[in-house]
Design an enzyme around this catalytic site. Sequence first.
Site, PDB file in Angstrom:
ATOM      1  N   ILE A 163       0.753  -1.139  -0.017  1.00  0.00           N
ATOM      2  CA  ILE A 163       0.150  -0.007  -0.122  1.00  0.00           C
ATOM      3  C   ILE A 163       1.014   1.259   0.113  1.00  0.00           C
ATOM      4  CG2 ILE A 163      -1.829   1.423   1.240  1.00  0.00           C
ATOM      5  CD1 ILE A 163      -2.762  -1.206   2.713  1.00  0.00           C
ATOM      6  N   PRO A 164       0.909   1.883  -1.210  1.00  0.00           N
ATOM      7  CA  PRO A 164       2.178   2.869  -1.376  1.00  0.00           C
ATOM      8  C   PRO A 164       2.016   4.300  -0.815  1.00  0.00           C
ATOM      9  CG  PRO A 164       0.755   2.659  -3.328  1.00  0.00           C
ATOM     10  CD  PRO A 164       0.158   1.686  -2.374  1.00  0.00           C
ATOM     11  N   CYS A 165       1.776   4.247   0.463  1.00  0.00           N
ATOM     12  CA  CYS A 165       1.706   5.510   1.229  1.00  0.00           C
ATOM     13  C   CYS A 165       3.171   6.335   1.074  1.00  0.00           C
ATOM     14  CB  CYS A 165       1.410   5.427   2.912  1.00  0.00           C
ATOM     15  SG  CYS A 165       2.763   4.205   3.734  1.00  0.00           S
ATOM     16  N   HIS A 166       4.203   5.821   0.619  1.00  0.00           N
ATOM     17  CA  HIS A 166       5.414   6.450   0.346  1.00  0.00           C
ATOM     18  C   HIS A 166       4.793   7.418  -0.972  1.00  0.00           C
ATOM     19  CE1 HIS A 166       5.779   2.780  -2.066  1.00  0.00           C
ATOM     20  NE2 HIS A 166       6.051   3.698  -3.121  1.00  0.00           N
TER      21      HIS A 166
END
Length: 284
Positions: A245-248
């Site tokens: 989950i690409p919160c970056h």
Amino acid sequence: MNEQEKMNYSRVANAIDYIRQNFRDQPNLNEVAEKVHLSSFHFQKLFSEWAGTTPKKFLQFVSVEYAKRLLKESRATLFETAFETGLSGTSRLHDLFVNIEGMTPAEYKNGGQDLSINYSFADSPFGRVIVASTRKGICYMAFEDDEQIAFEKLTLKFPSAHFDKKTDILQQNALCIFKNDWSSLPQIKLHLKGTDFQLKVWEALLKIPMGRLSTYGSIAQKIEAPTASRAVGTAIGSNPVAFLIPCHRVIQSTGIFGGYMWGSTRKTAIIGWEGAKVNVESIS
């Protein structure tokens, strides 16, 4: 990782940290190489092997101006998104991203009392990672070099669950995300503990293409809660599954990358690494 790989990773991380803190001064190759005690030739070779691009181009990928440009260009169609992530078509995009299942209210409230969770450790381009799974999918993934601390953080998420240190196919599929070739990725299933609002935010994050960036405000707009930017930020900060989950990929509207649960240097490294994978030819 063996000892040499650990040393190389540490040098690359230190170089990225230096670049992150000094990008406004546009440090040259010699300056960065000196900071990690390598010759310019050996540093360029080591860094390029890790990032797939030169330190100079990586510096461009992590600059504020480049981030601002990506934000302006973020309105990609579904087909463009599939193309940019290296997938063969829109169906592959859906195969990869749509399968999130929220835990039941009972599972959510009782700390995973009836859950059996397998967990294992692996190396990634960004350091040691712990990945955990229920029979339905990945429930947790985090960067952490100390395995004992990593396991303790996992148990805090599910204090009543039963844990087995065991690798399974769900974990193996999830770790394929670190491969260079995204065209052959298997389906990745997630089984997440979160509120309805959090799940909605995490689903929105999955739609940010690799190599692109978004803002907290944009995510709030996408989930039709335009005044909830702060709540969106809290949900993003509660993401239980690193990288998948690409919160970056969520940064400040000013182009500043901002904080990250697993460290600002690691966030910079991931953004630059992803930018190199899909945009290396786009910077002149």
